[in-house]
Design an enzyme around this catalytic site. Sequence first.
Site, PDB file in Angstrom:
ATOM      1  N   GLU A  18      40.367 -71.811  58.638  1.00 42.36           N
ATOM      2  CA  GLU A  18      41.474 -70.986  59.124  1.00 42.36           C
ATOM      3  C   GLU A  18      40.951 -69.968  60.127  1.00 42.36           C
ATOM      4  OE1 GLU A  18      44.260 -69.120  56.149  1.00 42.36           O
ATOM      5  OE2 GLU A  18      43.475 -67.280  57.030  1.00 42.36           O
ATOM      6  N   ARG A 124      55.734 -66.446  52.583  1.00 46.48           N
ATOM      7  CA  ARG A 124      56.674 -65.338  52.681  1.00 46.48           C
ATOM      8  C   ARG A 124      56.168 -64.273  53.656  1.00 46.48           C
ATOM      9  NH1 ARG A 124      57.159 -60.889  48.132  1.00 46.48           N
ATOM     10  NH2 ARG A 124      55.289 -60.274  49.300  1.00 46.48           N
ATOM     11  N   GLY A 125      54.850 -64.012  53.619  1.00 45.75           N
ATOM     12  CA  GLY A 125      54.293 -62.898  54.393  1.00 45.75           C
ATOM     13  C   GLY A 125      54.313 -61.634  53.550  1.00 45.75           C
ATOM     14  N   ASP A 126      53.510 -60.664  53.938  1.00 44.53           N
ATOM     15  CA  ASP A 126      53.461 -59.394  53.208  1.00 44.53           C
ATOM     16  C   ASP A 126      54.414 -58.394  53.841  1.00 44.53           C
ATOM     17  OD1 ASP A 126      51.659 -59.833  51.107  1.00 44.53           O
ATOM     18  OD2 ASP A 126      50.000 -59.861  52.538  1.00 44.53           O
ATOM     19  N   TYR A 143      62.033 -65.404  49.877  1.00 46.15           N
ATOM     20  CA  TYR A 143      60.852 -66.023  49.270  1.00 46.15           C
ATOM     21  C   TYR A 143      60.461 -67.278  50.045  1.00 46.15           C
ATOM     22  CZ  TYR A 143      61.919 -62.966  45.346  1.00 46.15           C
ATOM     23  OH  TYR A 143      62.157 -61.868  44.564  1.00 46.15           O
ATOM     24  N   GLU A 184      52.187 -59.306  43.001  1.00 50.06           N
ATOM     25  CA  GLU A 184      53.503 -58.774  42.616  1.00 50.06           C
ATOM     26  C   GLU A 184      54.052 -59.459  41.364  1.00 50.06           C
ATOM     27  OE1 GLU A 184      56.174 -59.272  45.948  1.00 50.06           O
ATOM     28  OE2 GLU A 184      54.691 -58.438  47.298  1.00 50.06           O
ATOM     29  N   LYS A 198      58.449 -74.129  44.671  1.00 54.93           N
ATOM     30  CA  LYS A 198      58.094 -74.454  46.071  1.00 54.93           C
ATOM     31  C   LYS A 198      57.771 -75.945  46.201  1.00 54.93           C
ATOM     32  CE  LYS A 198      55.009 -70.875  46.628  1.00 54.93           C
ATOM     33  NZ  LYS A 198      54.148 -69.884  47.316  1.00 54.93           N
ATOM     34  N   GLN A 209      44.642 -68.901  47.496  1.00 57.87           N
ATOM     35  CA  GLN A 209      44.015 -67.641  47.930  1.00 57.87           C
ATOM     36  C   GLN A 209      42.515 -67.765  47.684  1.00 57.87           C
ATOM     37  OE1 GLN A 209      43.604 -65.214  49.749  1.00 57.87           O
ATOM     38  NE2 GLN A 209      45.399 -63.989  49.140  1.00 57.87           N
TER      39      GLN A 209
HETATM   40  P1  FAD Z   1      56.165 -66.420  47.585  1.00 58.66           P
HETATM   41  O1  FAD Z   1      55.842 -67.779  47.132  1.00 58.66           O
HETATM   42  O2  FAD Z   1      57.553 -66.164  48.071  1.00 58.66           O
HETATM   43  O3  FAD Z   1      55.829 -65.426  46.374  1.00 58.66           O
HETATM   44  C1  FAD Z   1      55.829 -64.009  46.574  1.00 58.66           C
HETATM   45  C2  FAD Z   1      56.032 -63.310  45.226  1.00 58.66           C
HETATM   46  O4  FAD Z   1      57.372 -63.501  44.766  1.00 58.66           O
HETATM   47  C3  FAD Z   1      55.144 -63.846  44.098  1.00 58.66           C
HETATM   48  O5  FAD Z   1      54.812 -62.768  43.277  1.00 58.66           O
HETATM   49  C4  FAD Z   1      56.024 -64.853  43.373  1.00 58.66           C
HETATM   50  O6  FAD Z   1      55.658 -65.008  42.021  1.00 58.66           O
HETATM   51  C5  FAD Z   1      57.400 -64.187  43.520  1.00 58.66           C
HETATM   52  N1  FAD Z   1      58.507 -65.144  43.639  1.00 58.66           N
HETATM   53  C6  FAD Z   1      58.516 -66.309  44.309  1.00 58.66           C
HETATM   54  N2  FAD Z   1      59.746 -66.873  44.238  1.00 58.66           N
HETATM   55  C7  FAD Z   1      60.533 -66.037  43.518  1.00 58.66           C
HETATM   56  C8  FAD Z   1      61.902 -66.037  43.112  1.00 58.66           C
HETATM   57  N3  FAD Z   1      62.701 -67.052  43.415  1.00 58.66           N
HETATM   58  N4  FAD Z   1      62.360 -64.980  42.401  1.00 58.66           N
HETATM   59  C9  FAD Z   1      61.544 -63.933  42.071  1.00 58.66           C
HETATM   60  N5  FAD Z   1      60.231 -63.879  42.420  1.00 58.66           N
HETATM   61  C10 FAD Z   1      59.737 -64.911  43.142  1.00 58.66           C
HETATM   62  N6  FAD Z   1      50.371 -63.730  55.227  1.00 58.66           N
HETATM   63  C11 FAD Z   1      50.732 -63.578  56.522  1.00 58.66           C
HETATM   64  O7  FAD Z   1      51.452 -62.612  56.845  1.00 58.66           O
HETATM   65  N7  FAD Z   1      50.318 -64.445  57.499  1.00 58.66           N
HETATM   66  C12 FAD Z   1      49.556 -65.529  57.211  1.00 58.66           C
HETATM   67  O8  FAD Z   1      49.192 -66.293  58.114  1.00 58.66           O
HETATM   68  C13 FAD Z   1      49.162 -65.743  55.848  1.00 58.66           C
HETATM   69  N8  FAD Z   1      48.416 -66.811  55.490  1.00 58.66           N
HETATM   70  C14 FAD Z   1      48.132 -67.043  54.166  1.00 58.66           C
HETATM   71  C15 FAD Z   1      47.432 -68.209  53.796  1.00 58.66           C
HETATM   72  C16 FAD Z   1      47.126 -68.471  52.461  1.00 58.66           C
HETATM   73  C17 FAD Z   1      46.425 -69.746  52.083  1.00 58.66           C
HETATM   74  C18 FAD Z   1      47.497 -67.524  51.453  1.00 58.66           C
HETATM   75  C19 FAD Z   1      47.132 -67.770  50.014  1.00 58.66           C
HETATM   76  C20 FAD Z   1      48.186 -66.369  51.817  1.00 58.66           C
HETATM   77  C21 FAD Z   1      48.518 -66.110  53.155  1.00 58.66           C
HETATM   78  N9  FAD Z   1      49.245 -64.977  53.556  1.00 58.66           N
HETATM   79  C22 FAD Z   1      49.610 -64.797  54.870  1.00 58.66           C
HETATM   80  C23 FAD Z   1      49.601 -63.954  52.577  1.00 58.66           C
HETATM   81  C24 FAD Z   1      50.993 -64.200  51.931  1.00 58.66           C
HETATM   82  O9  FAD Z   1      51.990 -64.103  52.917  1.00 58.66           O
HETATM   83  C25 FAD Z   1      51.174 -63.122  50.868  1.00 58.66           C
HETATM   84  O10 FAD Z   1      50.308 -63.340  49.782  1.00 58.66           O
HETATM   85  C26 FAD Z   1      52.598 -62.880  50.382  1.00 58.66           C
HETATM   86  O11 FAD Z   1      52.617 -61.663  49.666  1.00 58.66           O
HETATM   87  C27 FAD Z   1      53.155 -63.972  49.475  1.00 58.66           C
HETATM   88  O12 FAD Z   1      53.386 -65.124  50.163  1.00 58.66           O
HETATM   89  P2  FAD Z   1      53.838 -66.455  49.379  1.00 58.66           P
HETATM   90  O13 FAD Z   1      54.157 -67.462  50.392  1.00 58.66           O
HETATM   91  O14 FAD Z   1      52.866 -66.795  48.331  1.00 58.66           O
HETATM   92  O15 FAD Z   1      55.222 -65.897  48.714  1.00 58.66           O
END
Ligand code: FAD
Length: 315
Positions: A18, A124-126, A143, A184, A198, A209
């Site tokens: 990456e 989702r992004g942070d 999400y 979170e 998902k 991660q």
């Molecule tokens: P989600 O899958 O949406 O989960 C986020 C949180 O919400 C989790 O705690 C989950 O348990 C909870 N959740 C999920 N669905 C629901 C629901 N239906 N109801 C209630 N709670 C729910 N960030 C960037 O900004 N840019 C990047 O390029 C980037 N690349 C990444 C690459 C990898 C391999 C990883 C592991 C992370 C990356 N991130 C990136 C960071 C990521 O965006 C963050 O960790 C973010 O906080 C969560 O993204 P997610 O897609 O896992 O979210």
Amino acid sequence: MKVIDHINQAKDTLFSFEILPPLKGKSIQSIFDSIDPLMEFKPSFINVTYHREEYIYKKREDGLLEKVTMRKRPGTVGICAAIINKYDVEAVPHLICGGFSREETENALIDLQFLGIDNVLALRGDSIKTESTFKPHPDGHEYAVDLVKQINEMNQGKYLLDEVTMAPTEFCVGVAGYPEKHFESMNLTTDLQYLKEKVDAGADYIVTQMFFDNQKYFAFVKACRDAGIDVPIIPGLKPIKSLRHISFLPKFFHIDFPEDLSKELLKCKSNEDVDRVGIEWAVQQSKELKEFGVPCLHFYTMSNSSSVQEILKNI
Ligand code: FAD
């Protein structure tokens, strides 16, 4: 070719990495310089991260501060196209929910298809730095699962405006997983329930991660399988490189260093010492993961490839 096809057709453990887009104003050459040394190891795909806008304060002539938005690292799609063009390797753009309306997401996906890019990592992004919690765009997704659903609908020819027949897209979708749970999340069990959603929504594979204790990855894979998640789970590895990483990585990525590793890191006096420990640790991790039969070793280079090059020479 899709990431999932690479995995399904592989006879041995694959390798991928990456990179981050360059800071605004830097040329694409800085990215090529970090990719070039890794091409001899034949990566199956290269991921390109997406970085949201930030708020910064600019001092105006009248002395007042003006709040403006800027993206420090724009250009994910352009870089992916440049990588494919130069290296003839798959590039996987990261697509996030944050900051995007559903229509903007749809348009971004259409652009990717026009460029022949049919792999995405859906995230989702942070939250942005000035927000304490993640706030979705008013017409966007809360999400990652909702983003996966949108992509899957496009793969079935269902676009937002259902008025005309649309050509189905053919995206292969990766999603994020967290062996040490997402920060979170209430606990690993609920995190896994959402991860399964998902996958059920159409994700083809998971990238984890970063983690430094393989036992956590092995336990995560078992918990996923027990929860009915049966797609490939690609381990994400980060070579620790500098004294700064020792506090930054656990704080920023919400992960732990195992005790054996922390003992070695505490002895380090310079960045060079840390780099050596980081490489040795990642080599050990990679060898054990390969033996376990992981589909691919995915390295977070943060656009600094020298450690990854050294690790790959040794495994
Ligand atoms: P989600 O899958 O949406 O989960 C986020 C949180 O919400 C989790 O705690 C989950 O348990 C909870 N959740 C999920 N669905 C629901 C629901 N239906 N109801 C209630 N709670 C729910 N960030 C960037 O900004 N840019 C990047 O390029 C980037 N690349 C990444 C690459 C990898 C391999 C990883 C592991 C992370 C990356 N991130 C990136 C960071 C990521 O965006 C963050 O960790 C973010 O906080 C969560 O993204 P997610 O897609 O896992 O979210």
